[in-house]
Design a protein around this motif. Structure first.
Motif, PDB file in Angstrom:
ATOM      1  N   LEU A  39       4.073 -16.408   3.241  1.00 10.42           N
ATOM      2  CA  LEU A  39       4.258 -15.073   2.686  1.00 10.42           C
ATOM      3  C   LEU A  39       5.674 -14.950   2.133  1.00 10.42           C
ATOM      4  O   LEU A  39       6.641 -15.224   2.840  1.00 10.42           O
ATOM      5  N   PHE A  40       5.781 -14.542   0.871  1.00  7.64           N
ATOM      6  CA  PHE A  40       7.056 -14.297   0.204  1.00  7.64           C
ATOM      7  C   PHE A  40       7.128 -12.801  -0.088  1.00  7.64           C
ATOM      8  O   PHE A  40       6.244 -12.269  -0.746  1.00  7.64           O
ATOM      9  N   PHE A  41       8.180 -12.134   0.379  1.00  7.54           N
ATOM     10  CA  PHE A  41       8.315 -10.686   0.212  1.00  7.54           C
ATOM     11  C   PHE A  41       9.425 -10.359  -0.777  1.00  7.54           C
ATOM     12  O   PHE A  41      10.437 -11.052  -0.846  1.00  7.54           O
ATOM     13  N   SER A  42       9.274  -9.255  -1.518  1.00 12.57           N
ATOM     14  CA  SER A  42      10.266  -8.842  -2.505  1.00 12.57           C
ATOM     15  C   SER A  42      11.414  -8.054  -1.903  1.00 12.57           C
ATOM     16  O   SER A  42      12.434  -7.880  -2.533  1.00 12.57           O
ATOM     17  N   ASN A  43      11.275  -7.565  -0.707  1.00  8.36           N
ATOM     18  CA  ASN A  43      12.280  -6.667  -0.134  1.00  8.36           C
ATOM     19  C   ASN A  43      13.182  -7.371   0.882  1.00  8.36           C
ATOM     20  O   ASN A  43      13.517  -6.818   1.909  1.00  8.36           O
ATOM     21  N   ASP A  44      13.572  -8.583   0.593  1.00 12.43           N
ATOM     22  CA  ASP A  44      14.519  -9.361   1.398  1.00 12.43           C
ATOM     23  C   ASP A  44      14.047  -9.674   2.812  1.00 12.43           C
ATOM     24  O   ASP A  44      14.847 -10.033   3.663  1.00 12.43           O
ATOM     25  N   GLN A  45      12.761  -9.521   3.085  1.00 14.64           N
ATOM     26  CA  GLN A  45      12.218  -9.982   4.356  1.00 14.64           C
ATOM     27  C   GLN A  45      12.161 -11.494   4.302  1.00 14.64           C
ATOM     28  O   GLN A  45      11.899 -12.077   3.248  1.00 14.64           O
ATOM     29  N   VAL A  83       0.843  -1.196   0.000  1.00 16.84           N
ATOM     30  CA  VAL A  83       0.000   0.000   0.000  1.00 16.84           C
ATOM     31  C   VAL A  83       0.878   1.245   0.000  1.00 16.84           C
ATOM     32  O   VAL A  83       0.560   2.241  -0.646  1.00 16.84           O
ATOM     33  N   ALA A  84       2.025   1.183   0.684  1.00 22.88           N
ATOM     34  CA  ALA A  84       2.911   2.344   0.805  1.00 22.88           C
ATOM     35  C   ALA A  84       3.800   2.541  -0.415  1.00 22.88           C
ATOM     36  O   ALA A  84       4.125   3.664  -0.767  1.00 22.88           O
ATOM     37  N   ASP A  85       4.213   1.454  -1.069  1.00 20.99           N
ATOM     38  CA  ASP A  85       5.166   1.540  -2.180  1.00 20.99           C
ATOM     39  C   ASP A  85       4.870   0.418  -3.166  1.00 20.99           C
ATOM     40  O   ASP A  85       5.198  -0.733  -2.902  1.00 20.99           O
ATOM     41  N   LYS A  86       4.264   0.743  -4.298  1.00 24.59           N
ATOM     42  CA  LYS A  86       3.854  -0.271  -5.288  1.00 24.59           C
ATOM     43  C   LYS A  86       5.031  -1.097  -5.812  1.00 24.59           C
ATOM     44  O   LYS A  86       4.841  -2.155  -6.368  1.00 24.59           O
ATOM     45  N   ALA A  87       6.267  -0.604  -5.632  1.00 25.19           N
ATOM     46  CA  ALA A  87       7.439  -1.363  -6.076  1.00 25.19           C
ATOM     47  C   ALA A  87       7.672  -2.587  -5.188  1.00 25.19           C
ATOM     48  O   ALA A  87       8.266  -3.562  -5.626  1.00 25.19           O
ATOM     49  N   ASN A  88       7.217  -2.544  -3.950  1.00 24.14           N
ATOM     50  CA  ASN A  88       7.347  -3.697  -3.051  1.00 24.14           C
ATOM     51  C   ASN A  88       6.145  -4.607  -3.253  1.00 24.14           C
ATOM     52  O   ASN A  88       5.000  -4.169  -3.200  1.00 24.14           O
ATOM     53  N   THR A  89       6.447  -5.867  -3.488  1.00 19.62           N
ATOM     54  CA  THR A  89       5.382  -6.843  -3.684  1.00 19.62           C
ATOM     55  C   THR A  89       5.559  -8.001  -2.720  1.00 19.62           C
ATOM     56  O   THR A  89       6.606  -8.156  -2.094  1.00 19.62           O
ATOM     57  N   ALA A  90       4.543  -8.783  -2.638  1.00 23.74           N
ATOM     58  CA  ALA A  90       4.570 -10.010  -1.848  1.00 23.74           C
ATOM     59  C   ALA A  90       3.709 -11.024  -2.578  1.00 23.74           C
ATOM     60  O   ALA A  90       2.884 -10.660  -3.432  1.00 23.74           O
ATOM     61  N   PHE A  91       3.913 -12.282  -2.282  1.00 28.18           N
ATOM     62  CA  PHE A  91       3.054 -13.338  -2.782  1.00 28.18           C
ATOM     63  C   PHE A  91       2.567 -14.141  -1.590  1.00 28.18           C
ATOM     64  O   PHE A  91       3.326 -14.377  -0.650  1.00 28.18           O
TER      65      PHE A  91
END
Length: 148
Positions: free
Chosen positions: A91-97, A71-79
């Motif tokens: 939960l799979f996160f795009s930002n190395d979480q 919601v804050a940054d459309k460049a960050n995604t998750a699956f």
């Protein structure tokens, strides 16, 4: 004589370039071939596969998961990827979480949410026909429009 020097210079340059065309090696000294990048579970990352703990299988996130946008940054995604019996979601996160696994719980008003027992850190639920991920009551990810 000048043509001979040009030819010699050309062949020397060509041989230097061709010498650099050998197979690249990975850290183990093996050839880096396409598909030769299996992880500990046998998943081939160059083919788009990653290990899913809840599926106990190598999957492609865009085929098996639901794509979420921050919601804050459309460049960050998750699956979000559901276990076959839907009792867990990963939960799979795009930002190395790191990945997170949440358990299904029944809601008092009916339906289900996935979270960690006695910890409302992250919640996955479906609201108005869209999947959402919230954290302590704040919406942080929602299902991407193309995945409705």
């Amino acid at each position: 004589m000048k043509v001979g020097k040009i030819c010699l210079l050309f062949f020397m340059s060509a041989s230097i370039l061709l010498a650099g065309c050998g197979n690249a090696k990975n850290k183990k000294g093996e050839d880096n071939l396409v598909g030769n990048d299996k992880d500990d579970h046998g998943c081939i990352a160059s083919a788009g596969y990653t290990w899913s703990e809840v599926r106990k299988d190598c999957i492609r996130l865009w085929e098996q998961g639901v794509r979420m946008e921050s919601v804050a940054d459309k460049a960050n995604t998750a699956f979000i990827v559901f276990a076959p019996d839907s009792l867990q979601v990963e939960l799979f996160f795009s930002n190395d979480q790191p990945n997170e696994i949440l358990d299904r719980r029944s809601l008092p008003v009916g339906g289900y949410a996935w979270n960690v027992e006695d910890d409302d850190t992250k919640n996955v639920r479906q609201e108005n026909g869209k999947w959402t991920i919230s954290q302590r009551g704040n919406l942080i990810y929602q299902q991407a429009d193309e995945d409705k």
